[in-house]
Design a protein around this motif. Structure first.
Motif, PDB file in Angstrom:
ATOM      1  N   ALA A 190       0.800  -1.223   0.000  1.00 28.74           N
ATOM      2  CA  ALA A 190       0.000   0.000   0.000  1.00 28.74           C
ATOM      3  C   ALA A 190       0.834   1.274   0.000  1.00 28.74           C
ATOM      4  CB  ALA A 190      -0.949  -0.003   1.200  1.00 28.74           C
ATOM      5  N   GLU A 191       2.012   1.238   0.609  1.00 27.13           N
ATOM      6  CA  GLU A 191       2.846   2.442   0.705  1.00 27.13           C
ATOM      7  C   GLU A 191       3.896   2.525  -0.399  1.00 27.13           C
ATOM      8  OE1 GLU A 191       2.079   4.810   2.859  1.00 27.13           O
ATOM      9  OE2 GLU A 191       0.415   3.501   3.438  1.00 27.13           O
ATOM     10  N   LEU A 192       3.872   1.592  -1.321  1.00 30.40           N
ATOM     11  CA  LEU A 192       4.870   1.556  -2.384  1.00 30.40           C
ATOM     12  C   LEU A 192       4.353   2.272  -3.625  1.00 30.40           C
ATOM     13  CD1 LEU A 192       7.599   0.405  -3.397  1.00 30.40           C
ATOM     14  CD2 LEU A 192       6.341  -1.624  -4.141  1.00 30.40           C
ATOM     15  N   SER A 193       5.190   3.116  -4.228  1.00 25.46           N
ATOM     16  CA  SER A 193       4.829   3.774  -5.483  1.00 25.46           C
ATOM     17  C   SER A 193       4.710   2.724  -6.584  1.00 25.46           C
ATOM     18  CB  SER A 193       5.885   4.813  -5.861  1.00 25.46           C
ATOM     19  OG  SER A 193       5.944   5.844  -4.903  1.00 25.46           O
ATOM     20  N   GLN A 194       3.588   2.750  -7.300  1.00 25.34           N
ATOM     21  CA  GLN A 194       3.326   1.723  -8.311  1.00 25.34           C
ATOM     22  C   GLN A 194       2.734   2.329  -9.571  1.00 25.34           C
ATOM     23  OE1 GLN A 194       1.147  -1.790  -6.714  1.00 25.34           O
ATOM     24  NE2 GLN A 194       1.430  -0.838  -4.704  1.00 25.34           N
ATOM     25  N   TRP A 195       3.177   1.767 -10.711  1.00 27.27           N
ATOM     26  CA  TRP A 195       2.591   2.086 -12.012  1.00 27.27           C
ATOM     27  C   TRP A 195       2.289   0.766 -12.702  1.00 27.27           C
ATOM     28  CZ3 TRP A 195       6.281   4.849  -9.662  1.00 27.27           C
ATOM     29  CH2 TRP A 195       6.106   6.236  -9.577  1.00 27.27           C
ATOM     30  N   HIS A 196       1.048   0.597 -13.115  1.00 26.40           N
ATOM     31  CA  HIS A 196       0.633  -0.638 -13.773  1.00 26.40           C
ATOM     32  C   HIS A 196       0.135  -0.296 -15.181  1.00 26.40           C
ATOM     33  CE1 HIS A 196       1.136  -2.730  -9.997  1.00 26.40           C
ATOM     34  NE2 HIS A 196       0.338  -1.865  -9.398  1.00 26.40           N
ATOM     35  N   PHE A 197       0.910  -0.728 -16.186  1.00 26.66           N
ATOM     36  CA  PHE A 197       0.579  -0.448 -17.570  1.00 26.66           C
ATOM     37  C   PHE A 197      -0.265  -1.583 -18.143  1.00 26.66           C
ATOM     38  CE2 PHE A 197       4.239   2.211 -16.802  1.00 26.66           C
ATOM     39  CZ  PHE A 197       3.944   3.373 -17.498  1.00 26.66           C
ATOM     40  N   VAL A 198      -1.385  -1.207 -18.746  1.00 29.34           N
ATOM     41  CA  VAL A 198      -2.360  -2.168 -19.241  1.00 29.34           C
ATOM     42  C   VAL A 198      -2.621  -1.892 -20.719  1.00 29.34           C
ATOM     43  CG1 VAL A 198      -4.745  -2.960 -19.030  1.00 29.34           C
ATOM     44  CG2 VAL A 198      -3.451  -2.349 -16.981  1.00 29.34           C
ATOM     45  N   GLY A 199      -2.632  -2.941 -21.525  1.00 31.68           N
ATOM     46  CA  GLY A 199      -3.015  -2.795 -22.921  1.00 31.68           C
ATOM     47  C   GLY A 199      -4.521  -2.874 -23.061  1.00 31.68           C
ATOM     48  N   GLU A 200      -5.100  -1.874 -23.695  1.00 35.05           N
ATOM     49  CA  GLU A 200      -6.566  -1.836 -23.847  1.00 35.05           C
ATOM     50  C   GLU A 200      -7.098  -3.103 -24.512  1.00 35.05           C
ATOM     51  OE1 GLU A 200      -9.860   0.992 -26.136  1.00 35.05           O
ATOM     52  OE2 GLU A 200      -7.860   0.674 -26.976  1.00 35.05           O
ATOM     53  N   LYS A 201      -6.332  -3.674 -25.436  1.00 36.47           N
ATOM     54  CA  LYS A 201      -6.786  -4.838 -26.186  1.00 36.47           C
ATOM     55  C   LYS A 201      -6.057  -6.110 -25.782  1.00 36.47           C
ATOM     56  CE  LYS A 201      -8.286  -2.165 -30.204  1.00 36.47           C
ATOM     57  NZ  LYS A 201      -8.205  -1.991 -31.687  1.00 36.47           N
ATOM     58  N   GLN A 219      -6.533   2.389   0.265  1.00 45.28           N
ATOM     59  CA  GLN A 219      -6.138   3.770  -0.024  1.00 45.28           C
ATOM     60  C   GLN A 219      -4.918   3.825  -0.955  1.00 45.28           C
ATOM     61  OE1 GLN A 219      -5.575   5.340   3.977  1.00 45.28           O
ATOM     62  NE2 GLN A 219      -7.736   5.866   4.132  1.00 45.28           N
ATOM     63  N   PRO A 220      -5.080   3.404  -2.187  1.00 46.45           N
ATOM     64  CA  PRO A 220      -3.950   3.328  -3.126  1.00 46.45           C
ATOM     65  C   PRO A 220      -3.542   4.694  -3.681  1.00 46.45           C
ATOM     66  CG  PRO A 220      -5.960   2.699  -4.234  1.00 46.45           C
ATOM     67  CD  PRO A 220      -6.347   2.965  -2.801  1.00 46.45           C
ATOM     68  N   HIS A 221      -3.081   5.590  -2.802  1.00 41.34           N
ATOM     69  CA  HIS A 221      -2.782   6.953  -3.235  1.00 41.34           C
ATOM     70  C   HIS A 221      -1.483   7.055  -4.032  1.00 41.34           C
ATOM     71  CE1 HIS A 221      -0.934   6.327   0.718  1.00 41.34           C
ATOM     72  NE2 HIS A 221      -0.007   7.176   0.345  1.00 41.34           N
ATOM     73  N   GLN A 222      -0.647   6.013  -3.992  1.00 47.03           N
ATOM     74  CA  GLN A 222       0.595   6.031  -4.755  1.00 47.03           C
ATOM     75  C   GLN A 222       0.563   5.044  -5.923  1.00 47.03           C
ATOM     76  OE1 GLN A 222       4.448   6.940  -2.729  1.00 47.03           O
ATOM     77  NE2 GLN A 222       3.485   5.877  -1.029  1.00 47.03           N
ATOM     78  N   VAL A 223      -0.631   4.672  -6.348  1.00 48.91           N
ATOM     79  CA  VAL A 223      -0.783   3.642  -7.372  1.00 48.91           C
ATOM     80  C   VAL A 223      -1.516   4.221  -8.577  1.00 48.91           C
ATOM     81  CG1 VAL A 223      -1.658   1.329  -7.878  1.00 48.91           C
ATOM     82  CG2 VAL A 223      -0.905   1.904  -5.555  1.00 48.91           C
ATOM     83  N   GLN A 224      -0.953   3.962  -9.748  1.00 50.02           N
ATOM     84  CA  GLN A 224      -1.595   4.427 -10.975  1.00 50.02           C
ATOM     85  C   GLN A 224      -1.748   3.276 -11.961  1.00 50.02           C
ATOM     86  OE1 GLN A 224      -0.382   8.244 -12.733  1.00 50.02           O
ATOM     87  NE2 GLN A 224       1.071   8.485 -11.052  1.00 50.02           N
ATOM     88  N   ILE A 225      -2.892   3.223 -12.628  1.00 50.46           N
ATOM     89  CA  ILE A 225      -3.096   2.328 -13.765  1.00 50.46           C
ATOM     90  C   ILE A 225      -3.076   3.173 -15.024  1.00 50.46           C
ATOM     91  CG2 ILE A 225      -4.665   0.750 -14.925  1.00 50.46           C
ATOM     92  CD1 ILE A 225      -5.771  -0.090 -12.277  1.00 50.46           C
ATOM     93  N   ILE A 226      -2.240   2.803 -15.962  1.00 55.03           N
ATOM     94  CA  ILE A 226      -2.159   3.503 -17.240  1.00 55.03           C
ATOM     95  C   ILE A 226      -2.634   2.551 -18.324  1.00 55.03           C
ATOM     96  CG2 ILE A 226      -0.659   4.661 -18.900  1.00 55.03           C
ATOM     97  CD1 ILE A 226       0.497   4.305 -15.310  1.00 55.03           C
TER      98      ILE A 226
END
Length: 248
Positions: A190-201, A219-226
């Motif tokens: 939960a406290e780790l900075s995260q970026w998760h890249f997802v292919g739409e298809k 509370q994933p305040h440091q997590v992003q899904i792209i």
């Protein structure tokens, strides 16, 4: 198609023998440079694990090593590539002959432990204090499981990542596999900075599985899904990686 050895050689990267018998790992990386304190470790996907739905491959070495290609396009700072068990190791003297390590046991405790050992060896080799972990496909599952056990990881990045192995198995109606499920460790990150890249298809790792992983984080305040429009599981991460990589 160029081999991993050829790609690494062109970049001036050398082969690294990591882990310990009987389960060893191969990596590729540049010559260590003094003054480096942070290392980004790219973990490969599942590779050529299966010849058909019911028949394991005899050699999991990836035909298209996307994890390595991403590592070679790392935009800045020290980066290194870590293969999965039994990749790049076929030959008459190899001890890596059990297909379970790239099928049934690909995320088992034995594999997690040898990955942790290899990362410690990489830290020592490059004389660094902190890490970023980047996992492609099945390598994202390992990166997540490894990060949950470490205190020196400052960021986790996944690309088309398998972050809910049980959900993925159910989706494709596959035989259950051994080992922990990354989504069960979501709260520990939960406290780790995260970026998760997802292919739409992406039809191999449906985007909903990544969203489910993030929803399991309190509370994933440091997590992003792209979510990248038009991208699939394999296309077109390598060509666009330098532009996609998070600016931190």
């Amino acid at each position: 198609m160029q081999t991993a050895q050829s790609l690494a050689h062109q970049a001036g990267w050398a082969r690294l023998e990591l882990g310990s018998a009987p389960l060893q790992l191969v990596g590729y990386g540049p010559t260590p440079v003094s003054g480096t304190s942070h290392l980004t470790v790219y973990i490969e996907g599942d590779g050529f694990a299966w010849r058909s739905r019911a028949r394991p491959s005899q050699d999991p070495t990836p035909i298209n090593p996307i994890g390595l290609k991403l590592a070679l396009r790392h935009p800045s700072g020290a980066a290194v590539y870590l293969a999965r068990p039994c990749m790049y190791q076929r030959g008459p003297t190899t001890s890596c002959k059990d297909p379970a390590y790239w099928t049934q046991k690909r995320f088992s405790k034995d594999v997690i432990n040898v990955t942790q050992q290899a990362i410690e060896q990489l830290k020592h080799h490059y004389q660094v204090d902190t890490l970023s972990l980047v996992g492609y496909s099945g390598g994202a599952a390992l990166a997540t499981l490894v990060a949950a056990q470490r205190s020196d990881v400052s960021q986790l990045i996944t690309v088309a990542g398998n972050l809910d192995t049980h959900g993925w198995i159910a989706h494709h109606r596959l035989t259950p596999i051994d080992g922990p499920n990354p989504i069960d460790n979501a709260s520990a990150l939960a406290e780790l900075s995260q970026w998760h890249f997802v292919g739409e298809k992406d039809a191999i790792i449906p985007p909903r599985l990544t969203h489910g992983f993030v929803q399991a984080i309190p509370q994933p305040h440091q997590v992003q899904i792209i979510t990248v429009p038009g991208f699939t599981h394999h296309c077109c991460w390598v060509d666009h990686w330098q532009a996609l990589y998070p600016n931190t």
